[in-house]
Scaffold this motif. Sequence first.
Motif, PDB file in Angstrom:
ATOM      1  N   CYS A 201      49.299  48.398  51.654  1.00 42.46           N
ATOM      2  CA  CYS A 201      49.883  49.705  51.316  1.00 42.46           C
ATOM      3  C   CYS A 201      50.818  49.575  50.118  1.00 42.46           C
ATOM      4  N   TYR A 202      51.616  48.511  50.124  1.00 47.86           N
ATOM      5  CA  TYR A 202      52.523  48.301  48.997  1.00 47.86           C
ATOM      6  C   TYR A 202      51.733  48.134  47.700  1.00 47.86           C
ATOM      7  N   SER A 203      50.679  47.296  47.762  1.00 50.99           N
ATOM      8  CA  SER A 203      49.840  47.083  46.577  1.00 50.99           C
ATOM      9  C   SER A 203      49.222  48.387  46.118  1.00 50.99           C
ATOM     10  N   ALA A 204      48.827  49.223  47.093  1.00 50.81           N
ATOM     11  CA  ALA A 204      48.183  50.488  46.750  1.00 50.81           C
ATOM     12  C   ALA A 204      49.165  51.380  45.994  1.00 50.81           C
ATOM     13  N   PHE A 213      39.460  49.496  44.632  1.00 55.29           N
ATOM     14  CA  PHE A 213      38.487  50.066  45.568  1.00 55.29           C
ATOM     15  C   PHE A 213      37.112  50.163  44.912  1.00 55.29           C
ATOM     16  N   ALA A 214      37.105  50.632  43.669  1.00 53.58           N
ATOM     17  CA  ALA A 214      35.842  50.752  42.939  1.00 53.58           C
ATOM     18  C   ALA A 214      35.216  49.371  42.748  1.00 53.58           C
ATOM     19  N   PHE A 215      36.040  48.401  42.421  1.00 52.59           N
ATOM     20  CA  PHE A 215      35.531  47.042  42.207  1.00 52.59           C
ATOM     21  C   PHE A 215      34.855  46.502  43.470  1.00 52.59           C
ATOM     22  N   MET A 216      35.475  46.779  44.619  1.00 51.70           N
ATOM     23  CA  MET A 216      34.948  46.213  45.867  1.00 51.70           C
ATOM     24  C   MET A 216      33.779  46.994  46.453  1.00 51.70           C
ATOM     25  N   ILE A 269      33.615  41.663  63.642  1.00 53.50           N
ATOM     26  CA  ILE A 269      34.343  42.809  63.085  1.00 53.50           C
ATOM     27  C   ILE A 269      35.770  42.400  62.707  1.00 53.50           C
ATOM     28  N   ALA A 270      36.448  41.716  63.627  1.00 56.08           N
ATOM     29  CA  ALA A 270      37.829  41.308  63.348  1.00 56.08           C
ATOM     30  C   ALA A 270      37.877  40.462  62.077  1.00 56.08           C
ATOM     31  N   ASP A 271      36.935  39.530  61.981  1.00 54.91           N
ATOM     32  CA  ASP A 271      36.922  38.626  60.833  1.00 54.91           C
ATOM     33  C   ASP A 271      36.675  39.386  59.526  1.00 54.91           C
ATOM     34  N   THR A 272      35.733  40.319  59.569  1.00 53.44           N
ATOM     35  CA  THR A 272      35.378  41.063  58.357  1.00 53.44           C
ATOM     36  C   THR A 272      36.515  41.984  57.917  1.00 53.44           C
ATOM     37  N   VAL A 273      37.151  42.622  58.913  1.00 56.45           N
ATOM     38  CA  VAL A 273      38.256  43.524  58.587  1.00 56.45           C
ATOM     39  C   VAL A 273      39.371  42.759  57.867  1.00 56.45           C
ATOM     40  N   VAL A 274      39.704  41.581  58.360  1.00 60.13           N
ATOM     41  CA  VAL A 274      40.774  40.806  57.717  1.00 60.13           C
ATOM     42  C   VAL A 274      40.401  40.483  56.268  1.00 60.13           C
ATOM     43  N   ALA A 275      39.147  40.080  56.060  1.00 57.75           N
ATOM     44  CA  ALA A 275      38.722  39.723  54.697  1.00 57.75           C
ATOM     45  C   ALA A 275      38.799  40.933  53.763  1.00 57.75           C
ATOM     46  N   LEU A 276      38.321  42.091  54.237  1.00 59.24           N
ATOM     47  CA  LEU A 276      38.322  43.273  53.366  1.00 59.24           C
ATOM     48  C   LEU A 276      39.747  43.726  53.063  1.00 59.24           C
ATOM     49  N   ILE A 277      40.614  43.664  54.075  1.00 57.87           N
ATOM     50  CA  ILE A 277      42.004  44.072  53.827  1.00 57.87           C
ATOM     51  C   ILE A 277      42.669  43.102  52.851  1.00 57.87           C
ATOM     52  N   ALA A 278      42.367  41.815  52.997  1.00 60.46           N
ATOM     53  CA  ALA A 278      42.935  40.847  52.049  1.00 60.46           C
ATOM     54  C   ALA A 278      42.512  41.215  50.625  1.00 60.46           C
ATOM     55  N   GLY A 279      41.239  41.581  50.471  1.00 61.29           N
ATOM     56  CA  GLY A 279      40.763  41.986  49.146  1.00 61.29           C
ATOM     57  C   GLY A 279      41.496  43.216  48.641  1.00 61.29           C
ATOM     58  N   LEU A 280      41.688  44.188  49.537  1.00 63.20           N
ATOM     59  CA  LEU A 280      42.345  45.437  49.128  1.00 63.20           C
ATOM     60  C   LEU A 280      43.835  45.246  48.876  1.00 63.20           C
ATOM     61  N   ALA A 281      44.404  44.168  49.406  1.00 59.00           N
ATOM     62  CA  ALA A 281      45.818  43.891  49.125  1.00 59.00           C
ATOM     63  C   ALA A 281      45.953  43.195  47.776  1.00 59.00           C
ATOM     64  N   ILE A 282      44.974  42.353  47.456  1.00 59.03           N
ATOM     65  CA  ILE A 282      45.068  41.515  46.263  1.00 59.03           C
ATOM     66  C   ILE A 282      44.640  42.243  44.987  1.00 59.03           C
ATOM     67  N   PRO A 284      44.471  45.427  43.800  1.00 61.61           N
ATOM     68  CA  PRO A 284      45.294  46.391  43.048  1.00 61.61           C
ATOM     69  C   PRO A 284      46.284  45.672  42.140  1.00 61.61           C
ATOM     70  N   ILE A 285      46.794  44.527  42.590  1.00 62.15           N
ATOM     71  CA  ILE A 285      47.744  43.752  41.780  1.00 62.15           C
ATOM     72  C   ILE A 285      47.012  43.124  40.593  1.00 62.15           C
ATOM     73  N   VAL A 286      45.831  42.581  40.881  1.00 66.50           N
ATOM     74  CA  VAL A 286      45.038  41.950  39.819  1.00 66.50           C
ATOM     75  C   VAL A 286      44.807  42.941  38.674  1.00 66.50           C
ATOM     76  N   PHE A 287      44.374  44.164  39.036  1.00 68.90           N
ATOM     77  CA  PHE A 287      44.052  45.131  37.989  1.00 68.90           C
ATOM     78  C   PHE A 287      45.307  45.681  37.317  1.00 68.90           C
ATOM     79  N   ALA A 288      46.370  45.894  38.106  1.00 71.19           N
ATOM     80  CA  ALA A 288      47.584  46.449  37.515  1.00 71.19           C
ATOM     81  C   ALA A 288      48.198  45.476  36.507  1.00 71.19           C
TER      82      ALA A 288
END
Length: 464
Positions: A201-204, A213-216, A269-282, A284-288
């Motif tokens: 959320c902070y990264s967002a 989001f578009a990248f992923m 599901i648990a494993d995939t959710v963690v991976a996707l959230i990690a991507g969504l946290a990282i 936004p910072i990469v692009f910004a």
Amino acid sequence: MHTETHVSNRWSSRYAYILAATGAAVGLGNLWKFPYIMGENGGGAFVLVYLLCILFIGIPVMMAEVAIGKRGRSTPANAAAMVSVESGHSSHWSVIGSMGVLAGFLILSFYVVIAGWAAAYVLYAGTGEFSAAAANSTTHAEAIGTLFGNLVSSIPQLLIWTTLTVVAVVYVISKGVKDGLETAVTYLMPALLVLLICIMCYSAIVGDFASAFAFMFDVDFSKLTIKGVLVALGHAFFTLSLASGIMMVYGAYLPEGVSIAKTSIMIAIADTVVALIAGLAIYPIVFAHGLEPSAGGSIVQSLPIAFGSMPMGDFVGTLFFIMVVFAAFTSAIALLESAAAYLVERQGLTRVKAAIIAGSGIWLLSLGTIGSLAGSEWAQINFGFMGGNIFDALDYLTANILLPLGGLLISVFAGWIIKTEVVKSEFSLAPWQFSLVMVLLRFVAPLGILFVFANSVGVLDFIS
Ligand code: TRP
């Protein structure tokens, strides 16, 4: 001949099993590896292929592994041999188990080095390095890059952190202090998820969420290579901890009456959710910060930038990396467990000796990865298509060759070798569900893996 080592203990509950299996699955694969390989392989299309691999290959293979372990009620190689003999086939199918143990051993040799980075980052965050790097906004990303660069180019630093990690893992395995650890993990895993969501959320808010989001999720197949497809397939096995023996070990402890299908789906599901959230946290910072997705998409290079500018960022960063260390630690313990159990079973060693011997082997092999990172001459051996140094070669050999090959053998074994009644009774599914899983195990998984293999080594070039 295989000595019989019948496993008699059982998970105390379905929940205990799910927790342990999720603990093994969620680790550096989700937090460190997934975000950066997604960056290297162009985003969206890679993510889609990875999700398809999890769904149509990963989940059925996980079900098969757990069922083999449960049917054999023994350590991986024995369990596979017993199940094969029971169906009137050769005990050589034990290779499924032994290959898994080998893959796990090789994986652990570089896993401990990366886990060591996370441990080093706990110290960096705690001593205010991230906020210090943020002091000058124009060089912020650069300063974080330097922090990482200094760590991975220093052999003494890498040696210290890696050795600490190996010693801790060996200690836990040899003492069997697993209970305390499991209690800790019961709280830390959900806490990691909550914290990851907060960071996302902070990264967002401060970063470029729309681009991330578009990248992923924007699928553009022109950005995906056949090598990328192989990486996605291999990562599906890696992240779910498949084909490395452990799911057979855990299956051996499974009480009767627990649904293998439902629990496998929940773990995936648990494993995939963690991976996707990690991507969504990282991302936004990469692009910004104008970093390249192919280089900056890693928890050690981009998240510290966010921690540097966040209120109480040093504290949040410390907490986050402590949790990363724990997530890595539960996976590392599961990885060493397979190797140690193998030594106990095959060589008749005591648990302590087995843990020390396996740990020493892993430590020695980890020197290859350390040398590769620090740019040492001797680690830059030419391994051809597997990459230019020992680290790349180990990563390629395990994730892109051994794990998919193991998955291929497991699906063929469960789909064609084991008697159908046996598989049916272990899966206990409704008829249509069973038929579906069998189609996946008999055709989709093996043919899919063979197809990707053949294409990525160029076999099909002759045909087309
Ligand atoms: N799944 C782990 C991760 O994503 C890595 C892993 C691969 C593993 N094989 C394993 C962990 C076997 C435990 C046991 O980080």
